[in-house]
Design a protein around this motif. Structure first.
Motif, mmCIF file in Angstrom:
data_model
loop_
_atom_site.group_PDB
_atom_site.id
_atom_site.type_symbol
_atom_site.label_atom_id
_atom_site.label_comp_id
_atom_site.label_asym_id
_atom_site.label_seq_id
_atom_site.Cartn_x
_atom_site.Cartn_y
_atom_site.Cartn_z
ATOM 1 N N ASN A 193 18.561 41.538 26.038
ATOM 2 C CA ASN A 193 17.327 41.453 27.211
ATOM 3 C C ASN A 193 18.368 41.246 28.402
ATOM 4 O O ASN A 193 18.934 40.296 28.715
ATOM 5 C CB ASN A 193 16.403 40.322 27.107
ATOM 6 N N GLU A 194 17.968 41.958 29.594
ATOM 7 C CA GLU A 194 18.469 41.856 30.942
ATOM 8 C C GLU A 194 18.424 40.498 31.347
ATOM 9 O O GLU A 194 19.012 39.961 32.392
ATOM 10 C CB GLU A 194 18.563 43.136 31.618
ATOM 11 N N VAL A 195 17.300 39.729 31.289
ATOM 12 C CA VAL A 195 16.961 38.557 31.965
ATOM 13 C C VAL A 195 17.813 37.521 31.392
ATOM 14 O O VAL A 195 18.616 36.906 31.962
ATOM 15 C CB VAL A 195 15.353 38.095 31.473
ATOM 16 N N ILE A 196 18.203 37.706 30.109
ATOM 17 C CA ILE A 196 19.085 36.679 29.776
ATOM 18 C C ILE A 196 20.544 36.845 29.919
ATOM 19 O O ILE A 196 21.257 35.955 30.484
ATOM 20 C CB ILE A 196 18.993 36.661 28.102
ATOM 21 N N SER A 197 21.037 38.309 29.940
ATOM 22 C CA SER A 197 22.316 38.466 30.362
ATOM 23 C C SER A 197 22.632 38.085 31.738
ATOM 24 O O SER A 197 23.670 37.742 32.213
ATOM 25 C CB SER A 197 22.749 39.864 29.722
ATOM 26 N N THR A 198 21.655 38.586 32.576
ATOM 27 C CA THR A 198 21.799 38.407 34.058
ATOM 28 C C THR A 198 21.793 36.914 34.455
ATOM 29 O O THR A 198 22.713 36.614 35.072
ATOM 30 C CB THR A 198 20.795 39.377 35.074
ATOM 31 N N ILE A 199 21.015 36.092 33.902
ATOM 32 C CA ILE A 199 21.006 34.658 33.886
ATOM 33 C C ILE A 199 22.423 34.089 33.817
ATOM 34 O O ILE A 199 23.054 33.371 34.498
ATOM 35 C CB ILE A 199 19.918 33.907 33.327
ATOM 36 N N MET A 200 22.985 34.486 32.496
ATOM 37 C CA MET A 200 24.389 34.064 31.952
ATOM 38 C C MET A 200 25.393 34.320 32.931
ATOM 39 O O MET A 200 26.209 33.818 33.248
ATOM 40 C CB MET A 200 24.583 34.364 30.657
ATOM 41 N N LEU A 201 25.357 35.899 33.419
ATOM 42 C CA LEU A 201 26.440 36.297 34.160
ATOM 43 C C LEU A 201 26.478 35.716 35.731
ATOM 44 O O LEU A 201 27.143 35.566 36.248
ATOM 45 C CB LEU A 201 26.192 37.986 34.453
ATOM 46 N N ASN A 202 24.813 35.198 35.958
ATOM 47 C CA ASN A 202 25.022 34.260 37.254
ATOM 48 C C ASN A 202 25.912 32.908 36.965
ATOM 49 O O ASN A 202 26.717 32.802 38.061
ATOM 50 C CB ASN A 202 23.671 33.777 37.437
ATOM 51 N N SER A 203 25.758 32.529 36.061
ATOM 52 C CA SER A 203 26.570 31.097 35.850
ATOM 53 C C SER A 203 27.993 31.443 35.629
ATOM 54 O O SER A 203 28.829 30.849 36.215
ATOM 55 C CB SER A 203 26.134 30.191 34.473
ATOM 56 N N ILE A 204 28.388 32.643 35.076
ATOM 57 C CA ILE A 204 29.758 33.059 34.954
ATOM 58 C C ILE A 204 30.481 33.384 36.229
ATOM 59 O O ILE A 204 31.380 32.938 36.556
ATOM 60 C CB ILE A 204 29.901 34.433 33.879
ATOM 61 N N ALA A 205 29.647 34.028 37.017
ATOM 62 C CA ALA A 205 29.914 34.492 38.506
ATOM 63 C C ALA A 205 30.321 33.393 39.349
ATOM 64 O O ALA A 205 31.424 32.999 39.973
ATOM 65 C CB ALA A 205 28.962 35.337 38.993
ATOM 66 N N VAL A 206 29.294 32.440 39.391
ATOM 67 C CA VAL A 206 29.638 31.246 40.309
ATOM 68 C C VAL A 206 30.512 30.391 39.615
ATOM 69 O O VAL A 206 31.508 29.807 40.452
ATOM 70 C CB VAL A 206 28.086 30.692 40.493
ATOM 71 N N GLY A 207 30.060 29.758 38.594
ATOM 72 C CA GLY A 207 30.877 28.743 38.065
ATOM 73 C C GLY A 207 32.199 29.192 37.306
ATOM 74 O O GLY A 207 33.189 28.365 37.601
ATOM 75 N N GLY A 208 32.127 30.257 36.873
ATOM 76 C CA GLY A 208 33.496 30.768 36.263
ATOM 77 C C GLY A 208 34.427 31.344 37.156
ATOM 78 O O GLY A 208 35.520 31.131 37.646
ATOM 79 N N VAL A 209 34.165 32.619 37.568
ATOM 80 C CA VAL A 209 35.080 33.812 38.166
ATOM 81 C C VAL A 209 35.369 33.128 39.776
ATOM 82 O O VAL A 209 36.683 33.064 40.005
ATOM 83 C CB VAL A 209 34.519 35.132 38.458
ATOM 84 N N VAL A 210 34.466 32.311 40.381
ATOM 85 C CA VAL A 210 34.724 32.015 41.823
ATOM 86 C C VAL A 210 35.487 30.702 41.582
ATOM 87 O O VAL A 210 36.715 30.662 42.483
ATOM 88 C CB VAL A 210 33.488 31.863 42.494
ATOM 89 N N SER A 211 35.004 29.667 40.668
ATOM 90 C CA SER A 211 35.850 28.639 40.726
ATOM 91 C C SER A 211 37.544 28.969 40.157
ATOM 92 O O SER A 211 38.364 28.512 40.817
ATOM 93 C CB SER A 211 35.378 27.708 39.574
ATOM 94 N N TYR A 212 37.498 29.939 39.321
ATOM 95 C CA TYR A 212 38.844 30.303 38.791
ATOM 96 C C TYR A 212 39.721 30.739 39.834
ATOM 97 O O TYR A 212 40.714 30.377 39.886
ATOM 98 C CB TYR A 212 38.862 30.965 37.395
ATOM 99 N N LEU A 213 39.288 31.823 40.601
ATOM 100 C CA LEU A 213 39.962 32.558 41.459
ATOM 101 C C LEU A 213 40.314 31.642 42.659
ATOM 102 O O LEU A 213 41.460 31.815 43.313
ATOM 103 C CB LEU A 213 39.167 33.882 41.922
ATOM 104 N N LEU A 214 39.456 30.588 43.088
ATOM 105 C CA LEU A 214 39.820 29.848 44.274
ATOM 106 C C LEU A 214 41.151 29.013 43.780
ATOM 107 O O LEU A 214 41.647 28.949 44.363
ATOM 108 C CB LEU A 214 38.640 28.798 44.680
ATOM 109 N N GLY A 215 41.071 28.853 42.369
ATOM 110 C CA GLY A 215 42.418 28.027 41.727
ATOM 111 C C GLY A 215 43.554 28.979 41.993
ATOM 112 O O GLY A 215 44.715 28.601 42.304
ATOM 113 N N VAL A 216 43.285 30.015 41.416
ATOM 114 C CA VAL A 216 44.451 31.222 41.454
ATOM 115 C C VAL A 216 45.030 31.343 42.600
ATOM 116 O O VAL A 216 46.306 31.549 42.948
ATOM 117 C CB VAL A 216 43.953 32.335 40.698
ATOM 118 N N TRP A 217 44.360 31.729 43.664
ATOM 119 C CA TRP A 217 44.561 32.130 44.994
ATOM 120 C C TRP A 217 44.932 31.001 45.547
ATOM 121 O O TRP A 217 45.387 31.306 46.869
ATOM 122 C CB TRP A 217 43.491 33.312 45.644
ATOM 123 N N ASP A 218 45.000 30.067 45.213
ATOM 124 C CA ASP A 218 45.664 28.879 45.915
ATOM 125 C C ASP A 218 45.156 28.793 47.426
ATOM 126 O O ASP A 218 45.983 28.620 48.424
ATOM 127 C CB ASP A 218 47.072 28.698 45.918
#
Lengths: 511, 362
Positions: free
Chosen positions: B134-159
């Motif tokens: 269900n897209e409701v579940i997947s998009t909610i989870m992708l929200n967390s991944i986007a904000v908490g995962g990818v953005v945080s990770y790349l902020l570190g990587v890009w120094d």
């Protein structure tokens, strides 16, 4: 019964009911003798349901008088009608699925003991008593969701009897039943009659009316046409009374079958899931100008066959050729564009966008084609509206204009729109599933005419229908579908509905 | 005449209802509703508030259009939030790194945002058609991944430089900034403290594109048909899986634009202070605007205005600004109720009109 035979159970005089812009009942007269089975026949929109709703207290007449068992009545609600001994079984059952039969029957009329406790023992006793007296077999403890349509109907009838009804109104009771269930229902109705009950029932199917009714009142356009005895009329007479004009028949005798094969199915097998039938090893060919009828009790694989032909599901083996091309693995859109039309078995589920205007509904299935769409992408509303206006003229779809949403049309007009839509396209093969289901005699005749014309013009047609007269009348050949297989090939000029029925149930398997 | 009344009655009725209920809430909280509302109106029509209203309505509008694309086919893209944040983040980095002439630079940033947003939403679409998630579940989870995962990770990587707690990406040079519309707002309401973000022009273009795509193309027809009746759409030749993925990707592409008014008009870099919550705001705006391009514009302006004008309540001590959340909530509820009533009324009228032609009602 004690009542004298001269006092009618129901006497309606001069009943008029107006809705804004419409007179649904116009000085309707109805006399129902006590202890008879009285049929109300008429086209969709003839005012039958309105009249029954008035008698059952759901609507108040603007004019006219009602007498029940000789007493003048004026019902303010169904409760008042029930108190006067009138009960109604609606076409759409009103049962709670997650309740047992017993709970459903006593709901709202629970026998009490000791003040606030429901006396289930007493309820059970009375239900079983009713059940035995009238041969209405039900299991009081079964959950309604587990019951078939026929059983649900019996529950509804018991519900009405439980409340003490002596006059029963049945609104199109046979519409949802298969032939065997209809026979059972008629048996119940005769038992009810012999116990002194009066039954009023609405029906479309004239042979049924003739079989069961003691008298028949025909309504047309809100007026009483006549009340007749079944022995004095034929089904054709009745139909003509209902429509008010000479009636066409589904007969198509002179063959228009051509040599070229439009559709060739060989060895088609489609796997079903757990709840679905799988179809196995189907061979079927349809020639240009030929109507091939498929008979069968619903749920024997017709749905799966249609979906395979449309490309909604794909075959696990076998092939489908349309005009010589293998379409077995094509997508739905490609198949439709290659010239396959589809009149769905359930127009609301498969055939219409109910909230969209008629002109958008007319595009459905051709939403990438001229004239509706230019360059395969840009919708041309002007052209689409013009096309739809032509269509509603040609196919006599009664609507104020093409902007009206589809849900506002009556069933017959919705069906005429769909038939028109499919036939006005450039198609080679038409899959017509129950094309006249639930529509009145007038619309039915119109649909038959169109199918005949399409056949004469060289279209190949697969006709799936539960109406055996329709199948026999229209088809050039009849195949019978049973448990996912085509079991017999019959000549419609020789087969009778009764024979067909025995093939359909598997009682006979070879021609 | 009657039909026009039917269109206007629900929103007007719901505004009146919202006004009445909010007054009661204000009274309960001990404030004088008349003072509070007159303060809101006085502050709300100051030139600077109007400019800020326009600025903040723009991302709300884009967000609501993104949601509406999904709604049109009964897909609930609740992930606009994550899609726009990850898109703004990537776009900010690309804008910072590349150096191009002005128009091209902005275009590259916009395209980056749309591609990233579309990709992120497309993931949810693919999960739905391949794994039936269900897209409701997947998009909610992708929200967390986007904000908490990818953005945080790349902020570190890009120094990235870390001035104190506010971790930020580097600035986008002037060639990659969107020109303001100050000249226009100066002419209309006079000079203001805040800049008028030019991105509103893109939002208007998106609005028209949405309207024509939905109502005037066969793709839009397929989307609407699938939303209205999936079985009928499938039988008519619509490929349900393909349509789901397309709708999600289109929705995500528009969602990708949501962060850009701020990024290209004011902040010029992505930092942890970057505005969040616009994706959820867009859901409410899309509902209020009835998924209609024009309706959404009005709803976005209303919400934008309420959001900006409400600050005054707190400043002047009339009431906590949360009262505005109550007002918006009440507007939402009353709109839903008012439209449900209007819809029922309309259906009855239409049925009567059609029945009058067939001769009788049955």
């Amino acid at each position: 019964m004690a009542e004298s035979a001269v006092v009618p159970a129901v006497l309606l005089e001069g009943i008029t009911k107006r809705f804004p812009g419409v007179v649904a009942n116009d000085e309707v007269e109805l006399r129902v003798e006590s202890g008879e089975i009285h049929a109300i026949a008429g086209e969709n929109g003839a005012g039958k349901s309105t009249l029954m709703k008035i008698l059952y207290g759901m609507q108040k007449p603007d004019e006219g008088t009602m007498t029940v068992n000789g007493l003048m009545v004026d019902f303010s609600s169904p409760t008042a009608a029930i108190e006067a001994g009138i009960g109604m079984v609606h076409q759409h059952f009103m049962l709670a699925d997650n309740f047992t039969v017993l709970e459903n029957i006593i709901l709202g009329a629970e026998p009490m003991s000791g003040g606030d406790r429901i006396d289930f023992a007493e309820a059970r006793r009375r239900i079983l008593e009713i059940s035995e007296t009238y041969g209405l077999t039900v299991d009081p403890d079964a959950l309604v969701e587990t019951l078939g349509v026929g059983e649900r109907q019996r529950v509804e009838i018991i519900k009405v009897l439980y409340r003490g009804a002596k006059i029963l109104i049945l609104d199109e009771p046979t519409a949802v039943l298969v032939p065997q269930e209809v026979e059972a229902l008629f048996h119940n109705m005769r038992d009810l009659k012999s116990e002194g009950h009066t039954i009023l029932f609405i029906d479309h199917k004239l042979d049924e009316v003739l079989e069961i009714a003691d008298s028949i009142t025909v309504l047309r356009r809100g007026r009483t046409v006549v009340t007749v005895k079944p022995e004095d009329v034929t089904a054709r007479d009745l139909a003509e009374l209902m429509v008010g004009s000479e009636l066409p028949t589904p007969e198509t005798r002179e063959s228009t079958v051509r040599d070229d094969v439009v559709l060739e199915i060989s060895g088609l097998t489609v796997e079903g899931s757990e709840t679905e039938v799988s179809i196995t090893n189907i061979d079927l060919s349809v020639h240009a100008g030929e109507i091939v009828g498929i008979a069968g009790v619903e749920g024997n694989g017709q749905q799966e066959l249609v979906e395979a032909l449309l490309g909604i599901r794909h075959a696990s083996s076998g092939s489908i050729h349309l005009d010589g091309e293998d379409i077995g693995h094509w997508k739905v859109r490609r198949i439709r564009e290659a010239g396959v039309g589809y009149i769905p078995e359930d127009r609301h589920r498969r055939g219409l966008l109910l909230d969209a205007p008629l002109w958008e509904n007319n595009m459905l299935g051709r939403q990438q084609q001229e004239p509706f769409v230019k360059h395969g992408f840009w919708i041309d509303p002007k052209a689409a509206r013009a096309h739809t206006e032509d269509l509603i003229d040609r196919f006599d779809v009664r609507t104020p204009n093409v902007e009206v949403p589809a849900h506002a049309l009556s069933g017959g007009n919705q069906q005429k729109l769909i038939v028109g839509r499919e036939l006005s396209a450039d198609i080679k093969l038409l899959i017509a599933a129950h094309p006249t289901r639930g529509i009145d005699v007038g619309a039915q005749a119109a649909v038959w005419d169109e199918l005949r014309a399409a056949r004469a013009a060289g279209m190949g047609i697969i006709l799936i229908s539960a109406d055996l007269d329709e199948l026999i009348g229209l088809s050039d050949r009849i195949r019978v579908m049973l448990r996912g297989q085509l079991v017999a090939q019959l000549d419609p000029s020789e087969v009778t509905p009764r024979d067909l029925g025995s093939y359909m149930t598997g009682a006979r398997t070879t021609a | 005449m009657k039909s026009r009344l039917l269109v206007l009655a629900p929103p007007v009725a719901s505004l009146i209802m919202a006004f009445v209920i909010s007054s009661i809430v204000l009274l309960i909280s001990g404030a004088n509703p008349l003072t509070a509302f007159s303060n809101i109106i006085e502050f709300g029509f100051r030139p600077n508030t109007l400019v800020e209203t326009l600025n903040w309505s723009t991302p709300l509008y884009l967000s609501a259009i993104a949601v509406a694309i999904g709604f049109r086919m009964n897909l609930f893209n609740i992930g606009v939030e994550g899609q726009y944040i990850i898109a703004a983040f990537m776009a900010a980095q690309v804008g910072h790194v590349v150096s191009l002439p002005p128009v091209l630079h902005v275009s590259v940033i916009i395209i980056t945002a749309m591609v990233v947003g579309g990709f992120w939403a497309g993931l949810a679409g693919l999960l739905k058609v391949t794994r039936n998630i269900n897209e409701v579940i997947s998009t909610i989870m992708l929200n967390s991944i986007a904000v908490g995962g990818v953005v945080s990770y790349l902020l570190g990587v890009w120094d990235v430089p870390d001035p104190g707690l506010d971790t930020a990406l580097g600035d986008i040079p002037p060639s990659g900034q969107f020109p303001s519309l100050n000249w226009l707002s100066d002419a209309v309401v006079g000079e203001t403290r805040s800049d008028t973000w030019g991105f509103v022009v893109i939002a208007i273009v998106v609005g028209f594109a949405y309207h024509y795509m939905i109502n005037r193309t066969s793709l839009g027809y397929d989307l609407r048909a699938t939303g209205a009746n999936p079985s009928a759409a499938e039988a008519s030749g619509v490929d349900p899986k393909r349509t789901i993925v397309i709708a999600m990707v289109l929705s995500g592409m528009v969602a990708g634009l949501v962060g850009l008014p701020e990024l290209l008009g004011a902040s010029h870099s992505y930092s942890l202070r970057f505005t969040q919550g616009l994706g959820f705001g867009g859901i409410a705006v899309a509902l209020l605007g009835r998924n209609h391009a024009g309706g959404i514009a009005i709803a976005a302006l209303l919400f934008g205005w309420l959001g900006r004008a409400s600050g005054v309540l707190e400043v002047r001590g009339d009431a906590p600004r949360e009262i505005i959340s109550i007002i918006t909530g009440v507007i939402m509820l009353s709109v839903v109720v008012a439209y449900a009533i209007a819809e029922r009324y309309k259906r009855i009228e239409e049925a009567k009109a059609a029945a009058s032609l067939t001769g009788a009602e049955s």
